[in-house]
Enzyme design. Sequence first.
Site, PDB file in Angstrom:
ATOM      1  N   ARG A  92      11.780  26.639 -31.650  1.00 31.96           N
ATOM      2  CA  ARG A  92      11.726  27.389 -32.895  1.00 31.96           C
ATOM      3  C   ARG A  92      10.476  28.262 -33.033  1.00 31.96           C
ATOM      4  NH1 ARG A  92      15.125  23.373 -33.423  1.00 31.96           N
ATOM      5  NH2 ARG A  92      13.557  22.289 -32.205  1.00 31.96           N
ATOM      6  N   THR A  93       9.321  27.677 -32.782  1.00 34.65           N
ATOM      7  CA  THR A  93       8.089  28.419 -33.080  1.00 34.65           C
ATOM      8  C   THR A  93       7.995  29.679 -32.223  1.00 34.65           C
ATOM      9  OG1 THR A  93       7.051  26.326 -33.612  1.00 34.65           O
ATOM     10  CG2 THR A  93       5.586  28.197 -33.319  1.00 34.65           C
ATOM     11  N   LYS A  98      -4.288  26.774 -12.088  1.00 31.93           N
ATOM     12  CA  LYS A  98      -5.304  26.907 -11.035  1.00 31.93           C
ATOM     13  C   LYS A  98      -6.676  26.473 -11.547  1.00 31.93           C
ATOM     14  CE  LYS A  98      -2.940  31.117  -9.547  1.00 31.93           C
ATOM     15  NZ  LYS A  98      -3.079  32.568  -9.515  1.00 31.93           N
ATOM     16  N   ARG A 127       0.167  27.950 -28.357  1.00 31.12           N
ATOM     17  CA  ARG A 127       0.402  26.502 -28.531  1.00 31.12           C
ATOM     18  C   ARG A 127      -0.231  25.800 -27.339  1.00 31.12           C
ATOM     19  NH1 ARG A 127       6.135  23.673 -29.820  1.00 31.12           N
ATOM     20  NH2 ARG A 127       5.462  24.331 -31.896  1.00 31.12           N
ATOM     21  N   HIS A 186      -0.289  22.384 -37.393  1.00 32.61           N
ATOM     22  CA  HIS A 186       0.757  23.359 -37.057  1.00 32.61           C
ATOM     23  C   HIS A 186       0.952  24.223 -38.317  1.00 32.61           C
ATOM     24  CE1 HIS A 186       4.202  25.254 -35.460  1.00 32.61           C
ATOM     25  NE2 HIS A 186       4.845  24.214 -34.967  1.00 32.61           N
TER      26      HIS A 186
HETATM   27  C1  NCD Z   1       7.164  20.500 -34.050  1.00 30.65           C
HETATM   28  C2  NCD Z   1       5.968  20.641 -33.134  1.00 30.65           C
HETATM   29  O1  NCD Z   1       6.040  21.201 -32.066  1.00 30.65           O
HETATM   30  O2  NCD Z   1       4.925  20.149 -33.551  1.00 30.65           O
HETATM   31  N1  NCD Z   1       8.207  21.360 -33.773  1.00 30.65           N
HETATM   32  C3  NCD Z   1       8.203  22.619 -34.303  1.00 30.65           C
HETATM   33  O3  NCD Z   1       7.340  23.404 -34.033  1.00 30.65           O
HETATM   34  N2  NCD Z   1       9.182  22.932 -35.149  1.00 30.65           N
HETATM   35  C4  NCD Z   1       7.612  19.108 -34.239  1.00 30.65           C
HETATM   36  C5  NCD Z   1       7.843  18.248 -33.053  1.00 30.65           C
HETATM   37  O4  NCD Z   1       7.766  18.645 -31.897  1.00 30.65           O
HETATM   38  O5  NCD Z   1       8.147  17.068 -33.298  1.00 30.65           O
END
Ligand code: NCD
Length: 422
Positions: A77-78, A107, A128, A156
């Site tokens: 999703r993100t 590396k 991320r 997040h």
């Molecule tokens: C979450 C994450 O990656 O922290 N997912 C997201 O971004 N919607 C939740 C998760 O992975 O449990």
Amino acid sequence: MAEDLLGTGREVFFCRRPGRGVGVRRSLVSINDLTNEEVEAVFVGADEMASLLRRGGPLDLCRGKILCTLFYEPSTRTRLSFESAMHRLGGAVLSTENARVSSSAAKGETIRDSVRVVQHYADLLVMRHYLDGSTRVAAECARIPVISGGDGTHEHPTQTLCDLYTMRKEKGKVQGLHVALCGDLRYGRTVHSLAYGLARFGARITCVAPPGFQLPAHVRERLLREYGCRIREFSRLDEAIAGEASAPRRRSGDGLYQDLIEQFDVLYLTRVQKERLPRGEGPALAAESFRLSRALLRKAQEDALVLHPLPRVNELDYDVDEDKRAGYFRQASYGVAVRMALTALFLGVVRSGGFAPGPRPRLSVRSVRVRGVRCINDRCVSLSEPDVRPRFVPAAEAGGLRCAYCEVEVRPPTRGRGELFR
Ligand code: NCD
């Protein structure tokens, strides 16, 4: 004169920036990097974006701009909603979805070195990473805005914006809502940012987590100290919904909690973060204590809203999807409009009432090095990256230090805060 994007003639709250695209000098790593007015500005922007999308677009607000997504952890999703947002805004996307193995990190390149290079290829970086505080490192050294797509167990923030936006859209407002945060509240980053966001907007929080998965002490203490938010805790979801307090009940004068117990406006579920668990802790077993089944949902409030950042594993039964209270797929769908607004604001191609182009003094506290003090969180970026030195900001508690990266609180061995932060 600024252009009204929609031409509705109503107060221009979110409009095309004259001399567009100068960029803003700020990043989004924690939900606390935004003021409440700025969060509201993102929501107004998201409403405008959703409305433009309904009218068919396409938008050209970000034509000539490039978004880079640098993801060292899996994401559906993100990353995709950010990329979709940029495409819908008319910009271009550079995507690295498995940076841990497909970028020079494999590396041995440090985050700083990667970011120093990537900043020349793009105008905005969404990152991320598996280490707590890693996106702060990126934000510190980048000359372009950095938006965190999640850093380890820390926060997040853009998921929180989607969560709060969903609550506001479906419940009218966040203030006064009673929200149950359920699941792995220790390793789940979404609930850490969400707890701060809820507290700041005046929601009431109940936490439902089995032993070993409760909200970390530093988050809980910060909620209380900085936002005056006292949380109530249960170890099982059925007990929380039935109102059988595991902790002793308060007496009448304190009647507030009495009627809160059975009334949840929002049930926010999260999965056990099995990839972050020390070996041996049983994720499936833990999830049993907060699993939401259709039968259990029957006992919850008629108009409760069930949210989940997704992915779900075994804490949310698939047949709950048929219940009108299931809001998690709508929550995921709002992600595009919210991230379109964020992208446009951070690229500086729109301006909005209340959204500052540079960091606000209140939000940017200078961090310092403290001789002999290291972060105590073994997932903190300051312990893993050879070019990141531990830095701290004062914590609210007298003499306390907060890691400038992962925000875990550390007590310095001897000297007090006054002496350290002169
Ligand atoms: C979450 C994450 O990656 O922290 N997912 C997201 O971004 N919607 C939740 C998760 O992975 O449990």
